[in-house]
Design a protein around this motif. Structure first.
Motif, PDB file in Angstrom:
ATOM      1  N   ASN A 190       0.862  -1.177   0.000  1.00  0.00           N
ATOM      2  CA  ASN A 190       0.000   0.000   0.000  1.00  0.00           C
ATOM      3  C   ASN A 190       0.907   1.240   0.000  1.00  0.00           C
ATOM      4  O   ASN A 190       1.504   1.579   1.022  1.00  0.00           O
ATOM      5  CB  ASN A 190      -0.908   0.003   1.225  1.00  0.00           C
ATOM      6  CG  ASN A 190      -1.930   1.137   1.190  1.00  0.00           C
ATOM      7  OD1 ASN A 190      -1.783   2.079   0.412  1.00  0.00           O
ATOM      8  ND2 ASN A 190      -2.954   1.053   2.013  1.00  0.00           N
ATOM      9  N   PRO A 191       1.041   1.918  -1.148  1.00  0.00           N
ATOM     10  CA  PRO A 191       1.960   3.060  -1.244  1.00  0.00           C
ATOM     11  C   PRO A 191       1.583   4.226  -0.344  1.00  0.00           C
ATOM     12  O   PRO A 191       2.400   5.135  -0.136  1.00  0.00           O
ATOM     13  CB  PRO A 191       1.882   3.442  -2.724  1.00  0.00           C
ATOM     14  CG  PRO A 191       0.557   2.932  -3.190  1.00  0.00           C
ATOM     15  CD  PRO A 191       0.328   1.666  -2.411  1.00  0.00           C
ATOM     16  N   GLU A 192       0.363   4.210   0.204  1.00  0.00           N
ATOM     17  CA  GLU A 192      -0.062   5.305   1.074  1.00  0.00           C
ATOM     18  C   GLU A 192       0.344   5.081   2.524  1.00  0.00           C
ATOM     19  O   GLU A 192       0.111   5.951   3.377  1.00  0.00           O
ATOM     20  CB  GLU A 192      -1.578   5.482   0.969  1.00  0.00           C
ATOM     21  CG  GLU A 192      -2.051   5.882  -0.426  1.00  0.00           C
ATOM     22  CD  GLU A 192      -3.548   6.052  -0.511  1.00  0.00           C
ATOM     23  OE1 GLU A 192      -4.222   5.829   0.525  1.00  0.00           O
ATOM     24  OE2 GLU A 192      -4.041   6.404  -1.593  1.00  0.00           O
ATOM     25  N   LYS A 193       0.927   3.927   2.831  1.00  0.00           N
ATOM     26  CA  LYS A 193       1.341   3.632   4.192  1.00  0.00           C
ATOM     27  C   LYS A 193       2.861   3.663   4.300  1.00  0.00           C
ATOM     28  O   LYS A 193       3.576   3.584   3.320  1.00  0.00           O
ATOM     29  CB  LYS A 193       0.799   2.270   4.636  1.00  0.00           C
ATOM     30  CG  LYS A 193      -0.704   2.240   4.827  1.00  0.00           C
ATOM     31  CD  LYS A 193      -1.153   0.916   5.440  1.00  0.00           C
ATOM     32  CE  LYS A 193      -2.645   0.925   5.733  1.00  0.00           C
ATOM     33  NZ  LYS A 193      -3.090  -0.342   6.371  1.00  0.00           N
ATOM     34  N   GLU A 194       3.350   3.770   5.542  1.00  0.00           N
ATOM     35  CA  GLU A 194       4.786   3.760   5.791  1.00  0.00           C
ATOM     36  C   GLU A 194       5.089   2.747   6.912  1.00  0.00           C
ATOM     37  O   GLU A 194       4.654   2.934   8.036  1.00  0.00           O
ATOM     38  CB  GLU A 194       5.263   5.154   6.201  1.00  0.00           C
ATOM     39  CG  GLU A 194       6.753   5.259   6.439  1.00  0.00           C
ATOM     40  CD  GLU A 194       7.571   4.846   5.225  1.00  0.00           C
ATOM     41  OE1 GLU A 194       8.571   4.133   5.433  1.00  0.00           O
ATOM     42  OE2 GLU A 194       7.208   5.235   4.106  1.00  0.00           O
ATOM     43  N   PRO A 195       5.797   1.681   6.628  1.00  0.00           N
ATOM     44  CA  PRO A 195       6.325   1.334   5.307  1.00  0.00           C
ATOM     45  C   PRO A 195       5.210   0.840   4.390  1.00  0.00           C
ATOM     46  O   PRO A 195       4.166   0.374   4.880  1.00  0.00           O
ATOM     47  CB  PRO A 195       7.332   0.218   5.621  1.00  0.00           C
ATOM     48  CG  PRO A 195       6.784  -0.442   6.844  1.00  0.00           C
ATOM     49  CD  PRO A 195       6.172   0.670   7.655  1.00  0.00           C
ATOM     50  N   PRO A 196       5.400   0.911   3.088  1.00  0.00           N
ATOM     51  CA  PRO A 196       4.340   0.522   2.155  1.00  0.00           C
ATOM     52  C   PRO A 196       4.139  -0.992   2.040  1.00  0.00           C
ATOM     53  O   PRO A 196       3.138  -1.425   1.493  1.00  0.00           O
ATOM     54  CB  PRO A 196       4.812   1.109   0.824  1.00  0.00           C
ATOM     55  CG  PRO A 196       6.295   1.185   0.961  1.00  0.00           C
ATOM     56  CD  PRO A 196       6.559   1.495   2.399  1.00  0.00           C
ATOM     57  N   THR A 197       5.087  -1.774   2.530  1.00  0.00           N
ATOM     58  CA  THR A 197       4.991  -3.231   2.422  1.00  0.00           C
ATOM     59  C   THR A 197       4.653  -3.839   3.780  1.00  0.00           C
ATOM     60  O   THR A 197       5.239  -3.470   4.808  1.00  0.00           O
ATOM     61  CB  THR A 197       6.300  -3.840   1.908  1.00  0.00           C
ATOM     62  OG1 THR A 197       7.381  -3.484   2.777  1.00  0.00           O
ATOM     63  CG2 THR A 197       6.595  -3.334   0.505  1.00  0.00           C
ATOM     64  N   GLN A 200       8.582  -7.489   5.793  1.00  0.00           N
ATOM     65  CA  GLN A 200       9.942  -7.003   5.671  1.00  0.00           C
ATOM     66  C   GLN A 200      10.909  -8.180   5.795  1.00  0.00           C
ATOM     67  O   GLN A 200      10.568  -9.207   6.399  1.00  0.00           O
ATOM     68  CB  GLN A 200      10.248  -5.978   6.775  1.00  0.00           C
ATOM     69  CG  GLN A 200       9.374  -4.741   6.761  1.00  0.00           C
ATOM     70  CD  GLN A 200       9.610  -3.868   5.555  1.00  0.00           C
ATOM     71  OE1 GLN A 200      10.728  -3.769   5.062  1.00  0.00           O
ATOM     72  NE2 GLN A 200       8.563  -3.226   5.058  1.00  0.00           N
TER      73      GLN A 200
END
Length: 226
Positions: A190-197, A200
């Motif tokens: 989700n590119p809107e979240k941090e981290p996007p993945t 890990q």
């Protein structure tokens, strides 16, 4: 450590061809040591199963210089372990169109494949192929199955597949040749979240079988109500 050039601005550090957790621990420990050293020429480090790609600014240093700098670093292979993530999966039917094939290929029933696949705690060795695509280690060889002879043009996001002795999850819709045995409603990228993945390197993954009703409920929470 073995070194070899990757073009004119990167090199590959290898610890052999064996895929296991101890070797992967060395890779991530070295990556941390390189990043901690804050070399002015460093662009990026990219870990894999048993190797590490190091991208550098060729205007500031050459291959031999990078090789020498890395070789002089002191580091210890510490245990690299992240969070435990449970991945709910609805197996079979339209969500896992290759489950029957995987079972037949290995002389098992579909229920046995599900039991074997969902039993281990997998390790995320590294991310690659697609944003958030986790290469997992620890799959039981009893369900190892070759890839499709002709890849599908579209594999839905969340699809859980098997390719040879590996299992993984497609974070985005894409072409793919893995044998699809199920699907998770979770959103792995989700590119809107941090981290996007969601996952890990170093994380541990446990697949949890669910039914279609639970899948649809979680899917709405992840993809519709978000």
């Amino acid at each position: 450590m073995n070194f070899k050039p990757l073009g004119d601005s990167a090199l590959l550090v290898s610890f052999g061809e064996i895929i296991d957790e101890k070797t992967n621990d060395k890779i991530h420990s070295l990556a941390k040591a390189i990043e901690k050293a804050s070399f002015e020429w460093l662009i990026e480090v990219v870990p894999a199963y048993s190797s590490l790609a190091v991208m550098y600014d060729a205007a500031l240093i050459d291959f031999e210089g990078v090789k020498r700098a890395i070789g002089e670093l002191e580091f210890s292979a510490e245990r690299f372990e992240g969070k435990l993530v449970e991945i709910p999966v609805v197996y079979g039917s339209s969500y896992g169109p290759d489950l029957e094939f995987v079972a037949q290929y290995n002389g098992l029933t579909p229920d046995e494949v599900i039991e074997i696949h969902s039993k281990p705690v997998y390790r995320v060795y590294f991310l690659g192929f697609l944003p958030g695509f986790a290469y997992l280690g620890g799959m039981d060889e009893r369900i190892a199955t070759p890839r499709l002879e002709k890849p599908r043009l579209k594999v839905p996001a969340g699809s859980v597949g098997i390719a040879g002795k590996q299992t993984g999850i497609y974070p985005l819709e894409s072409p793919g040749g893995w044998r699809i045995i199920g699907r998770t409603p979770l959103r792995l990228f989700n590119p809107e979240k941090e981290p996007p993945t969601l996952l890990q390197p170093g994380d541990r993954v446990k697949f949890v079988p669910i039914d279609e009703e639970e899948f649809l409920r979680l899917y709405r929470e992840e993809w519709v109500d978000d």
